[in-house]
Design a protein around this motif. Structure first.
Motif, PDB file in Angstrom:
ATOM      1  N   SER A 159      -2.533  -2.927  10.567  1.00 13.90           N
ATOM      2  CA  SER A 159      -2.688  -1.613  11.197  1.00 13.90           C
ATOM      3  C   SER A 159      -2.976  -1.758  12.690  1.00 13.90           C
ATOM      4  N   LYS A 160      -3.775  -2.774  13.035  1.00 11.15           N
ATOM      5  CA  LYS A 160      -4.074  -3.012  14.446  1.00 11.15           C
ATOM      6  C   LYS A 160      -2.819  -3.432  15.207  1.00 11.15           C
ATOM      7  N   GLU A 161      -1.995  -4.273  14.579  1.00 15.27           N
ATOM      8  CA  GLU A 161      -0.742  -4.703  15.214  1.00 15.27           C
ATOM      9  C   GLU A 161       0.199  -3.510  15.423  1.00 15.27           C
ATOM     10  N   LEU A 162       0.242  -2.611  14.457  1.00 16.44           N
ATOM     11  CA  LEU A 162       1.068  -1.417  14.588  1.00 16.44           C
ATOM     12  C   LEU A 162       0.576  -0.530  15.730  1.00 16.44           C
ATOM     13  N   LEU A 163      -0.744  -0.398  15.836  1.00 21.48           N
ATOM     14  CA  LEU A 163      -1.314   0.414  16.911  1.00 21.48           C
ATOM     15  C   LEU A 163      -1.014  -0.212  18.271  1.00 21.48           C
ATOM     16  N   GLU A 164      -1.101  -1.529  18.353  1.00 22.13           N
ATOM     17  CA  GLU A 164      -0.782  -2.218  19.604  1.00 22.13           C
ATOM     18  C   GLU A 164       0.699  -2.035  19.964  1.00 22.13           C
TER      19      GLU A 164
END
Length: 401
Positions: free
Chosen positions: A333-338
């Motif tokens: 999820s963090k990678e998607l947000l980045e």
């Protein structure tokens, strides 16, 4: 009066597993998993290809109607040369549970884990319906219009006891827009009229009238069909820390970048029909439906998708961080947000907004498919995942023809 049409060639790249069901559930006597491969079979055709002695034993099992013995017998005696309708790779975790329990499950719910949700398409190929993509775009557009006006609704809540959580939880009886796999808008019970009023307000209409809905002139085609891009994964519902997860089912899903390291590209078209305001007003003059001209360009659509995606991802991250055993899902999820933040930096000029994150399909979440994130009480207690990823995320790029 001439209507202008602008066409965009679009590419959809699955980032995490996506499941668009056709309503068909495949039971373990209609498929076999062997050596990392899922074979979708026609049982009657397979029986005819069994050697005579094996066929006789199988007919005896059918007479006894013991489904556990039947599925075990099919597994033990099936060979690839007997044929199949189609085949696909299988996630290792799903295959391990299949092999562990093929001869009988210990718990009643374990039987459900053998059911596989079929992906929409035909026996040879799968695709994503244009109506599904359009439904997700419409939902994002309405959500952002709602959020832009900074309207907040304190909807009435009902308390319901949840056995898994061992507590009473609030069930929000509120108007919302929920889009099914075919892009059809579904309404919450007893809230249709209020939901219609809210949608009309977002579209600058005095009332919701399909004839004057600007999305009527927004066409999205089905994606190209794909023959080699599905995989079988286990879809599960994650519960808060300390509560046992509810195992769900197996599903045919699209291969994806983060889960399978696959770069799948699906092409489709978007066509915008620009109706002159004079034509609309002439038709609606006596009805008083249109309050203002409402037009949107592809950059508006991309902008709306990204704005909604950011809020959904932020809420997902809160859930995964709070429940520390879900670190792998927090990472994705963090990678998607980045990735989303890089898109925003790249497209500071909204006119050039030609890429967007979109989420859709089964398990994409209550926050994603409703107006919940503009409600005063927005807590959602669970998240749906497939394998090691949250489900339903894709990247769309738009290129004008």
């Amino acid at each position: 009066m001439k209507v202008e049409r602008i066409q965009y060639k679009c590419t959809l790249t699955p980032l995490t597993p996506i499941q668009i069901g056709n309503g068909n559930q495949i039971y373990p006597y209609d498929y076999v998993v062997k050596n990392g491969t899922y074979y979708r079979i026609n049982l009657s055709e397979i029986i005819e290809k069994f050697p005579q002695n094996i066929k006789f034993k199988f007919i005896k099992l059918l007479e006894n109607n013991n489904m556990i013995e039947i599925r075990s017998f099919i597994f033990e005696n099936y060979k690839e040369e007997y044929g199949y309708i189609y085949k696909a790779p299988v996630e290792r975790e799903f295959e391990n549970k299949y092999l562990e329990k093929i001869k009988g499950a210990n718990k009643k719910n374990d039987e459900n884990s053998f059911i596989i949700e079929e992906f929409i398409g035909n026996v040879e190929a799968k695709y994503i319906p244009g109506s599904t993509i359009k439904g997700a775009i419409r939902s994002a557009f309405l959500f952002n219009e709602f959020d832009k006006k900074r309207d907040k609704y304190d909807f009435k809540k009902n308390l319901k006891y949840d056995k898994e959580l061992n507590k009473k939880i609030e069930v929000t009886a509120k108007p919302f827009v929920l889009v099914d796999r075919y892009g059809k808008t579904l309404m919450g019970r007893n809230s249709k009229n209020e939901a219609n009023k809210i949608e009309a307000k977002m579209l600058e209409l005095t009332k919701l009238e399909p004839k004057f809905d600007p999305f009527k002139n927004f066409i999205v085609t089905d994606t190209q069909v794909t023959k080699e891009n599905t995989v079988i994964k286990e879809i599960s519902r994650l519960m808060p820390l300390g509560v046992n997860n509810k195992l769900s089912f197996g599903a045919e899903v699209l291969k994806s970048e983060y889960s399978d390291n696959e770069d799948v590209k699906l092409n489709f078209d978007i066509i915008l029909k620009l109706i002159p305001s004079s034509l609309l007003k002439k038709d609606s003059l006596d009805k008083g439906i249109i309050k203002e001209d409402v037009y949107f360009e592809i950059s508006d659509i991309a902008y709306a998708l990204n704005k909604k995606a950011k809020k959904v991802l932020e809420k997902d991250l809160e859930f995964f961080k709070k429940n520390t055993k879900y670190r792998e899902y927090e990472k994705i999820s963090k990678e998607l947000l980045e990735k989303l933040e890089k898109l925003e930096e790249k497209n500071e000029d909204r006119v050039e907004y030609k890429e967007a994150l979109i989420r859709f399909g089964r398990g994409s979440g209550f926050n994603n498919t409703t107006f919940n994130l503009v409600n005063t009480n927005e807590e959602v207690y669970t998240r749906v995942v497939a394998g090691d990823c949250p489900v339903g995320w894709a990247l769309i790029t738009f290129e004008e023809v």
